[in-house]
Design an enzyme around this catalytic site. Structure first.
Site, mmCIF file in Angstrom:
data_model
loop_
_atom_site.group_PDB
_atom_site.id
_atom_site.type_symbol
_atom_site.label_atom_id
_atom_site.label_comp_id
_atom_site.label_asym_id
_atom_site.label_seq_id
_atom_site.Cartn_x
_atom_site.Cartn_y
_atom_site.Cartn_z
ATOM 1 N N ASP A 89 59.383 61.370 51.326
ATOM 2 C CA ASP A 89 58.305 60.440 51.457
ATOM 3 C C ASP A 89 58.020 59.983 52.925
ATOM 4 O OD1 ASP A 89 59.131 60.331 48.625
ATOM 5 O OD2 ASP A 89 58.810 58.092 48.410
ATOM 6 N N LYS A 151 51.255 56.662 48.725
ATOM 7 C CA LYS A 151 52.438 55.230 48.360
ATOM 8 C C LYS A 151 52.117 54.072 49.096
ATOM 9 C CE LYS A 151 57.565 54.660 48.964
ATOM 10 N NZ LYS A 151 58.841 55.468 49.203
ATOM 11 N N LYS A 180 52.005 56.247 44.339
ATOM 12 C CA LYS A 180 53.302 55.720 44.115
ATOM 13 C C LYS A 180 53.119 54.275 44.490
ATOM 14 C CE LYS A 180 58.236 56.068 45.416
ATOM 15 N NZ LYS A 180 59.348 56.533 46.127
#
Length: 214
Positions: A89, A151, A180
């Protein structure tokens, strides 16, 4: 719906001790969450605890500000993959995006994705700092750079996920990459709403509470 298969069970606090990380892993094994998300220094410990389970190890790079050099992000990502991470991430360079340095932002993402190959890359755009148009641009750059997810948040900024942002993400990326939602998601009803709106992952430290809610 198997909610546990959407949850990245997360602990990114600077004060987390090994006991906390091991409990995170125990919880993940108990509830069969899809992944744990931890800081990179804990990867060997998590790898030894999760063993041959199906639970993915996700970690963060360029975190939480995103203002590191691309080379530094690539080295960090490569090191973590080599130590057992399955998913990365990464935080975009928010200052570059807001300065209009779009090629640099896209290259930042692309270089990390190129370095980790088939491993999953989630691109954190930190929506709380961006205008609606900047959010759309960031999503498009993530698609162009071949990322796997976009995300919402690190959870360390002044704001987290919102329904409006996930709706915007979905309209922008459609089915090109996944979404996400993370940052401030504390209860089951909210998590389910994000999934309904198009999120494929929920980043949360409240997964145990969610699983205990009927």
């Amino acid at each position: 719906m198997q909610l546990q298969k959407y949850i990245d069970h997360t602990l990114l606090k600077a004060t987390a001790i090994e006991e906390d990380i091991l409990k995170l892993c125990d919880d993940a094994l108990k509830f069969n969450f899809i992944a744990v998300c931890i800081n990179g220094a804990h990867i060997p410990l998590v790898k030894s605890k999760l063993g041959n389970s199906s639970i993915k190890i996700a970690t963060v790079i360029g975190f939480p500000l995103g203002a590191m050099s691309t080379k530094a992000k690539v080295l960090e990502a490569t090191d973590y993959i080599n130590h057992g991470a399955d998913e990365i991430d990464m935080v975009i360079n928010i200052g570059w995006l807001k300065s209009g340095k779009l090629l640099e932002v896209r290259n930042d993402i692309f270089e990390v994705k190129s370095a980790i190959g088939t491993k999953i890359l989630k691109v954190i755009i930190e929506t709380c700092y961006l205008t609606k148009e900047e959010k759309k641009i960031a999503c498009r750059l993530a698609v162009e750079a071949k990322a796997d997810f976009v995300k919402t948040s690190t959870g360390f900024g002044p704001g987290g996920a919102t329904f409006e942002d996930v709706i915007l993400f979905k309209k922008t990326v459609e089915d090109a990459i996944k979404i996400k939602a993370s940052g401030g998601i504390k209860d089951k009803a909210t998590a389910l709403k994000y999934i309904e709106l198009g999120a494929s992952r929920i980043g949360t430290s409240s997964g145990i509470t969610m699983m205990a809610t009927k």
